[in-house]
Motif scaffolding. Sequence first.
Motif, PDB file in Angstrom:
ATOM      1  N   VAL A 166      57.636  81.693 104.177  1.00  0.00           N
ATOM      2  CA  VAL A 166      57.997  82.541 103.049  1.00  0.00           C
ATOM      3  C   VAL A 166      57.249  82.064 101.813  1.00  0.00           C
ATOM      4  N   ALA A 167      56.667  83.018 101.095  1.00  0.00           N
ATOM      5  CA  ALA A 167      56.041  82.693  99.814  1.00  0.00           C
ATOM      6  C   ALA A 167      57.131  82.786  98.756  1.00  0.00           C
ATOM      7  N   ILE A 168      57.061  81.885  97.815  1.00  0.00           N
ATOM      8  CA  ILE A 168      58.133  81.843  96.829  1.00  0.00           C
ATOM      9  C   ILE A 168      57.532  81.493  95.475  1.00  0.00           C
ATOM     10  N   GLU A 169      58.000  82.183  94.448  1.00  0.00           N
ATOM     11  CA  GLU A 169      57.492  81.890  93.102  1.00  0.00           C
ATOM     12  C   GLU A 169      57.685  80.406  92.826  1.00  0.00           C
ATOM     13  N   ASP A 170      56.730  79.822  92.139  1.00  0.00           N
ATOM     14  CA  ASP A 170      56.851  78.405  91.788  1.00  0.00           C
ATOM     15  C   ASP A 170      56.676  78.270  90.283  1.00  0.00           C
ATOM     16  N   PRO A 171      57.745  78.025  89.545  1.00  0.00           N
ATOM     17  CA  PRO A 171      59.082  77.613  89.936  1.00  0.00           C
ATOM     18  C   PRO A 171      59.975  78.783  90.384  1.00  0.00           C
ATOM     19  N   ALA A 172      61.103  78.408  91.039  1.00  0.00           N
ATOM     20  CA  ALA A 172      62.051  79.423  91.520  1.00  0.00           C
ATOM     21  C   ALA A 172      63.463  78.831  91.579  1.00  0.00           C
TER      22      ALA A 172
ATOM     23  N   PRO B  68      54.444  77.794  97.976  1.00  0.00           N
ATOM     24  CA  PRO B  68      54.669  77.984  96.538  1.00  0.00           C
ATOM     25  C   PRO B  68      53.554  78.825  95.924  1.00  0.00           C
ATOM     26  N   ILE B  69      53.910  79.863  95.186  1.00  0.00           N
ATOM     27  CA  ILE B  69      52.903  80.723  94.537  1.00  0.00           C
ATOM     28  C   ILE B  69      53.041  80.546  93.022  1.00  0.00           C
TER      29      ILE B  69
ATOM     30  N   HIS C  69      46.948  84.667  94.506  1.00  0.00           N
ATOM     31  CA  HIS C  69      47.386  83.496  95.276  1.00  0.00           C
ATOM     32  C   HIS C  69      48.201  83.907  96.491  1.00  0.00           C
ATOM     33  N   LEU C  70      49.057  84.901  96.252  1.00  0.00           N
ATOM     34  CA  LEU C  70      49.912  85.384  97.342  1.00  0.00           C
ATOM     35  C   LEU C  70      49.038  85.943  98.468  1.00  0.00           C
TER      36      LEU C  70
END
Length: 470
Positions: free
Chosen positions: A198-204, A221-222, A233-234
Amino acid sequence: MDFTFWLDEQSNEPLYLQLYQHIKEEIQYGNVGAGTKLPSIRRLSTHLSISKNTIEAAYQQLISEGYVESKERSGLYVVPVDGDIIPHQNIEQHLFEEDWNHEEKTYTYDFRQGRIDLDHFPFSIWRKLSNQSLLPEHKDTYLYGNPQGEPELRKEIAKYLYHSRGVNCSPGQIIIGAGIQQLLTLFGQLMDMKDKSVAIEDPAYDGAKMVFKSLGFNLHPIPLDDKGINVDHLVRSDAKVVYVTPSHQFPYGMILPYAKRLELLQWMVNTNGYIIEDDYDGEFRYIGKPIPALQGLDSAGKVVYLGTFSKALMPALRMSYMVLPKNLFLTFKEKFSAYEPTVSKIHQKTMQLFMENGHWDRHIRKMRKIYQSKHLTLTSGIQNIMGNKVRIIGSQSGLHILLKVNNNMSEGELIESAIRHEVKVYGTSKYWIDKHHTETPMILLGFGGLTEEQIYEGIVRLNKAWFHSS
Ligand SMILES: Cc1ncc(COP(=O)(O)O)c(C=O)c1O
């Protein structure tokens, strides 16, 4: 009370001695306190299915050793033990001590995120509707319910989501669950992927990261740019699922612009992936027009929308909802038909009545004004008192802001110095996955639970703590 334990009928040790030994240890370890009445011989004999003589012999032994005493026409009572109670030897008690990160100490100026304004909560209406839900004519609320949540409540949620958040869904697509983490867990279980990533906003939101990690997902982390998730990036990651907070990036607070939303949807179509949209506080936007949810723009049917009553009503309710696209919904029906609902039917009924009678819309309108005023007190207070020594981030919506503090203190030092002035603020470093960022520390200030006076005084104190503490 009764004694429940394993009596070994095959043992060479007589049953009465086993029973005596067990009760003696219960008294010595403090599990049965002084003054406790022992069960009658008849009752214990029935409970343990052993003869009354066996019980009587064990009790006699306890009396003669002074652990219990007989009171006339009343029964046997445990005598106070002299000295310290013997600690449990086998159990590592310290492992079970509660060390959740809930603060023991309370602060007058606590900028905790997740607190809500309780001074304006409609207590009497909620109590009245709760009572109504418990009336005999609603007696089926005392039973198990629909695994997806009650249909009448889902109907109200679907109406609300369409009018207020621009979400297109039928009540049948909604799953009501006990919190966004519980619903994310369910989503993770619905995913049938070889490579779980899973791609996840960084920070989240750290709570979401924890769920994906515990389900064995690989986290990509994206990073964000100044408008939100960096879609290039995603695209370079090989994830097929992305978790985002487009209405109010957590914790940064930016609102994902329309063009970026379209890019994100294009990524979803190209990869045949999923977008999980966490709209945790989309109700509270203070500047400009309300931004509809990303789900409303999705024509491919691959956005999973999540919302919650925790911010706009109360977190204790533990009631959130997930809108599933068709194919995931079919998997849900197939895999989870025997699951029971996770939210109390009584609370669901109360919430349904609250929505049907217009209280929910009224409450949101009222709270939006109250939070807007608090938000203004906070942001204008910071600007007036701290000026350009700090930078406010994410100040258009939601119930928190971030503050970049330029005084060469570390995150920990900022928190510690605030505490010395009776103010509790929160760090943000835990929200990052990639720990390589070397930015000026950022502090999170949640303002929902504070009065405007407390907010202002809190800022005055923070200014002293951070810029005048020599
Ligand atoms: C981004 C985000 N999503 C979800 C939640 C929690 O929602 P719920 O109370 O419904 O589990 C939070 C809580 O702070 C949050 O920050």
